[in-house]
Structure formats: C-alpha cells, structure tokens
Design an enzyme around this catalytic site. Sequence first.
Site, PDB file in Angstrom:
ATOM      1  CG  ASP A 145      -1.996  -1.055   1.173  1.00 42.99           C
ATOM      2  OD1 ASP A 145      -1.756  -2.107   0.542  1.00 42.99           O
ATOM      3  OD2 ASP A 145      -3.060  -0.850   1.774  1.00 42.99           O
ATOM      4  CE  LYS A 208      -5.462   2.049   2.562  1.00 45.73           C
ATOM      5  NZ  LYS A 208      -4.320   1.345   3.191  1.00 45.73           N
ATOM      6  CE  LYS A 244      -7.105  -1.256   2.514  1.00 41.71           C
ATOM      7  NZ  LYS A 244      -5.745  -1.754   2.819  1.00 41.71           N
TER       8      LYS A 244
END
Length: 308
Positions: A145, A208, A244
């Site tokens: 991430d 995300k 996400k």
Amino acid sequence: ELGWISKVHVNRPAVVRHAEQIKKWRTVKGNWQAAWLLKAVTCIDLTTLSGDDTPSNVHRLCFKAKHPIREDLLKALDMHDKGITVGAVCVYPARVTDAVKALKAAGCNIPVASVAAGFPSGQTPLETKLAEIKLAVEYGAREIDIVISRSLVLSGQWEGLYEEIRQCREACGEAHMKTILATGELRSLDNVYKASMIAMMAGSDFIKTSTGKEVENATLPVGVVMMRAIREYYWQTGNKVGFKPAGGIRTAKEAITWLMLVKEELGVEWLTPELFRLGASSLLEDIEKQIFYHVTGCYALQHDLATA
C-alpha cells in the site's frame, strides 16, 4: 493520457446529494444481513499500524485473521466449512516478517500487505520510497500500500505523479500495489478523480481512499467519484482496478453500505477480495457482535468474543 483528465469537472452538489441518498438506503435484515456481513469479512484488510506494534500483537492479529468469526457462530450459519478468512493482514514493513511467520505457522495462505513509500505523509525522497517498497517485498509482503505525494496533485504535476507511481509499481515486482490517494488532503473532488485516473494509468492494482491518519478519511462522495473513475477506466481499457475505502469505517452498517455502493456503481464482479477491500482495524469486532446477536438473539458480553 492527459487528455482524459484535462477537462474533468465533478459536479460536487450532485455527488453529495447522491451520497446522502445512499445513507437512506434500506438495510438488509436477518439471514441476508448475515450473508452481507460474512462477505464483508472476506474483504477486510485486518490492520495494525501503531507505534507500539510488537511481534506478539501481530501474531494475535494473524490468528484473528484466520479465525475472524467464532467457529460455533459459523456452524450455526452452516458456513464453518467455507474457509472464511479476512482478505489480508496489513502491517508496517518492520512487522512483515512477523506476520508472514505467524500466518505460515497457522497454515493459511492469507497475504501480508505492507504500507510503504513514506506512509502516511509521503514526505520522503522517491529513492527512499522505492527502497522501502523493495525491502517490504523482500520480507515477504505480497501486497504493497503506497501513498502518493499530495503536493504533486495540489500543484497539478500530473506527469510527475504518474512517474512516481510508475516507479513504485516497478519496485513492487510481483506484489500487488494499492495506491493511497489520501483524498482528505486533495482539496477537491476534481483532484480525486484526476489522481485516481493517473494512479490507474501508472499501473495500480487498487486505488485506496486514505491512510486512516488524515482528519477526513473514507467518505461516500469520494467513494462515488473514485468508483466512477474505475468504471470509466475499465470502459476505456478493459482493465479492472480494485477499490479500497479505508479509515473511519467502524460499524457493520457502514460496511454493508460500502458493499452496496460497490454493487451499485461497479457491479457484482467487483464484490470479491481481488477487487474490493475494506481497510479497518476495529470493524471486525462490530461485525462479529452483529453475527453473535443474529445467531443467539443476545448481545455479546465483553468476554464472549476475542478481540482483533
């Protein structure tokens, strides 16, 4: 392709109105609610990102990742043999090895995700970001991430943002890359859409919303804009990019709302751990409480459920 984003304008009032309507959607009840909640569990990135993380609490987190819902509750729902686990375990790079060892010892194949690239601020040199990504992958992380440099978005340096994300994608190698946009710091929905598009063009497997450390994290208006960028990118290229939402998602009701929004905007095929994740550290506890109540008709006491 700067032409894709050069004339983008997001109608903020319309997006906000739509988000308010989403909040009023009728929620599901009974067995349907239990089914949606179990689906949500399989999409959770069970996370610990604290300064006091230790090998022991990472081991406990990994055990909870493999056994997210009490076995007797799953048996009551006839779901005990369906292999229900969370989507991934997310930790800092320094704790990746601990998580990999714990999951291997538990005999499960849950991927370990690691935040990297100057998380959460992104205010580190690119060389340092790339080195951190490579180390996390070397330690055994199968998902990375990364977090973007917000200054590149705020100053309109789209080619610079593309190049930074592209180099991070290259450093990830075989690992999946989720690109955190830190939408609460991008100042406009136009910037959210443009940053989403650039991140996908640069090779992100997921986009995300947040690090979970900003003042404003995952919100429904931002979710709508990001999902429509994903849909547009899919129409243009045929490539499916995951989504996400992360930060501030704490209740089972909120989780179901996000699942329904994904189904509404992107379709049922996105409702899998391969294309949808929920970033959360405390959400699982509330989901398990709701399932406990559904099965037993009673509210769980403090000692009834193991904490994640």
